[in-house]
Scaffold this active site. Structure first.
Site, PDB file in Angstrom:
ATOM      1  N   ARG A 123     -19.244  17.614   2.784  1.00 33.72           N
ATOM      2  CA  ARG A 123     -20.043  17.354   1.577  1.00 33.72           C
ATOM      3  C   ARG A 123     -19.587  18.289   0.457  1.00 33.72           C
ATOM      4  O   ARG A 123     -19.827  19.500   0.508  1.00 33.72           O
ATOM      5  CB  ARG A 123     -21.538  17.557   1.846  1.00 33.72           C
ATOM      6  CG  ARG A 123     -22.391  17.363   0.596  1.00 33.72           C
ATOM      7  CD  ARG A 123     -23.861  17.149   0.869  1.00 33.72           C
ATOM      8  NE  ARG A 123     -24.557  18.308   1.356  1.00 33.72           N
ATOM      9  CZ  ARG A 123     -25.896  18.407   1.455  1.00 33.72           C
ATOM     10  NH1 ARG A 123     -26.648  17.373   1.092  1.00 33.72           N
ATOM     11  NH2 ARG A 123     -26.457  19.490   1.943  1.00 33.72           N
ATOM     12  N   ASP A 404     -32.909  25.249   2.769  1.00 34.13           N
ATOM     13  CA  ASP A 404     -31.729  25.273   1.923  1.00 34.13           C
ATOM     14  C   ASP A 404     -32.179  25.115   0.482  1.00 34.13           C
ATOM     15  O   ASP A 404     -33.374  25.227   0.179  1.00 34.13           O
ATOM     16  CB  ASP A 404     -30.705  24.212   2.343  1.00 34.13           C
ATOM     17  CG  ASP A 404     -31.201  22.779   2.131  1.00 34.13           C
ATOM     18  OD1 ASP A 404     -32.276  22.578   1.519  1.00 34.13           O
ATOM     19  OD2 ASP A 404     -30.500  21.857   2.586  1.00 34.13           O
TER      20      ASP A 404
END
Length: 498
Positions: A123, A404
């Site tokens: 990603r 996160d």
């Protein structure tokens, strides 16, 4: 083109701020109504029952690839603190992983790759981010293009020679035009390396509110390079708050009450499954962020029970696979899907939830309460995560959850929304800037006691708190907290021009 697309985001936000609600695009109705499918999915991406995710840290990569999950998403984005050292080391780590030479000797232990590791997906960072350490014509280049280009250039041919491919996850897209730009990048890159068109495959995270109204269109733009869509649940909640931030009728309750069972989240995942399966694409479920505590059996038992229920629901609804943040969750998630799929690699032939999802369904206001506990948790999680991030660690275990950037974004955006609209808590008090600052001081005292004064100072907790209060209490909404927080990252003496 990227600059134009980012400007279009800002213009669209101004329309939302003025009261316009998102809706399906009339100009692309033909794409939604016509029958078409994405290109065939490669053999090693057919079965994606459980994918594990994490940053591009060397030990993390080895452990994730050896975890028993079908795939590992190596993340340069939300779970990675983008110091230049982390970014470049991550690229080196991935190149070694592709060639099966990655290893690590640490604390008397030796880490090596197993003979049959998980499939690797990468990603890159989102379109909105710059790579500050590399410039062209005096301006920082796109972080998305840097991450993608470095990985593809160094590994694309090698991956194909190993009978796999350059596979990606694409974050933070807000329109099919942004997907079209990615497709143009893929076409150019494959031509540059002499690889056949369609070699690259990408799964798009549907983690913004505008993208939820353009799922068909996003798949269509990437149809030769698509591997499906993923329900990026935490970023999606953040995006809903962000996009509708000026609407007092859309004030969210405590984060813990905004579960996958609230109507607007049910509608979002139902539409994703139906759209993907209609187009022959994988519909991937969201993240299980619980972290088992091996020293605390009660916490572990509760975490596993919650993950089991969540993944069983995803499988029954029609998802083809799911995400976990910790290896101890793989067995539970895998069992939930095996019970539904049996030996089948996916359930793309399952049309998913029937009936059409309307714009009103996607915009259903969640009910619930705002509590002091929820407000304190937002403050504490936000400050603790930013502290971790500015110290180079982008995936942080906080209160038995793997946090996160997405969950920190929810924390600060909820507070911004509550203060702006004078939300009332369940005890009758109004959430004000003064209350937030008072509770922040108290939470900082708890953190200092837990960390110890020396670690509190060395980790710059006060600096992290300053960033958090800035983005939670500012008059105007900061689009992403990681942008102002980047000023507190360790500086790099390395700078390149291209």
């Amino acid at each position: 083109i990227r600059s134009e697309l980012l400007a279009a985001r800002r213009a669209r936000q101004e329309e939302f701020d003025g009261g316009l609600r998102p809706d399906f695009l009339p100009e692309t109705a033909d794409v939604r109504s016509r029958q078409w499918s994405i290109a065939p999915i490669p053999a090693d991406l057919q079965k994606r029952t459980v994918e594990i995710t994490g940053p591009v840290d060397r030990k993390m990569i080895i452990n994730a690839l050896n975890s028993g999950a079908q795939a590992f998403m190596a993340d340069f984005e939300d779970s990675n603190a983008p110091t230049f050292e982390n970014i470049i080391a991550g690229q080196v780590n991935l190149a070694d992983a592709v060639r099966r030479t990655i290893s690590l000797d640490q604390n008397g232990k030796s880490y090596r790759l197993d003979p049959d590791p998980a499939v690797l997906l990468v990603r890159p960072r989102g379109w909105h981010l710059d790579e500050r350490n590399v410039s062209k014509n005096g301006r920082p280049i796109s972080a998305s293009l840097f991450d993608f280009g470095m990985y593809f250039f160094h590994n694309g041919i090698e991956l194909v020679s190993r009978e796999t491919g350059p596979y990606f996850y694409l974050p933070k897209l807000e329109s099919h035009l942004e997907a079209r730009l990615w497709n143009d990048v893929f076409v150019f890159a494959q031509d540059a390396l002499g690889l056949p068109q369609g070699t690259i495959k990408a799964t798009v995270l549907i983690e913004t509110l505008p993208a939820a109204f353009e799922m068909d269109e996003i798949l269509f733009e990437l149809r030769d390079h698509s591997a499906g869509l993923n329900a990026g649940r935490w970023d999606y909640i953040f995006s809903v708050i962000k996009k509708l931030r000026n609407d007092p009728s859309f004030v969210m309750p405590d984060r813990d009450q905004v579960t996958m069972s609230v109507p607007f989240m049910e509608a979002y995942t139902d539409l994703l499954i139906h759209t993907c399966h209609r187009r022959g694409a994988h519909a991937m479920g969201g993240m299980a962020a619980f972290i088992p505590d091996r020293s605390n059996p009660e916490v572990t038992e509760a975490a596993l029970a919650s993950v089991k229920a969540d993944k069983e629901k995803e499988a029954r609804k029609g998802h083809d696979g799911t995400w976990v943040a910790h290896p101890d969750l793989i067995h539970v998630a895998s069992r939930a899907f095996t019970d539904v799929l049996g030996q089948a690699p996916h359930q793309i032939d399952n049309p998913g939830p029937v009936g059409w999802i309307t714009a009103s369904d996607l915009l259903a206001v969640p009910t619930g309460s705002i509590t002091e506990t929820g407000l304190r948790k937002n403050i504490s999680v936000g400050i603790r995560y930013i502290t971790s991030w500015i110290n180079g660690v982008g995936a942080a275990a906080i209160f038995n959850l793997m946090e996160d950037a997405a969950t920190a974004e929810i924390s600060r955006s909820q507070i911004w929304q509550w203060v702006r609209h004078g939300a009332t808590m369940d005890d009758g008090r109004v959430v004000t800037e003064e209350l937030v600052r008072t509770l922040t001081s108290e939470e900082l005292a708890f953190i200092e006691e837990e960390f110890g004064s020396e670690a509190y100072i060395s980790n710059n907790v006060d600096g992290a708190a300053g960033v958090f209060l800035r983005v939670a209490l500012s008059d105007t909404f900061e689009e992403f907290l990681t942008i102002p927080a980047s000023d507190l990252l360790p500086s790099s003496n390395q700078h390149s021009t291209v």
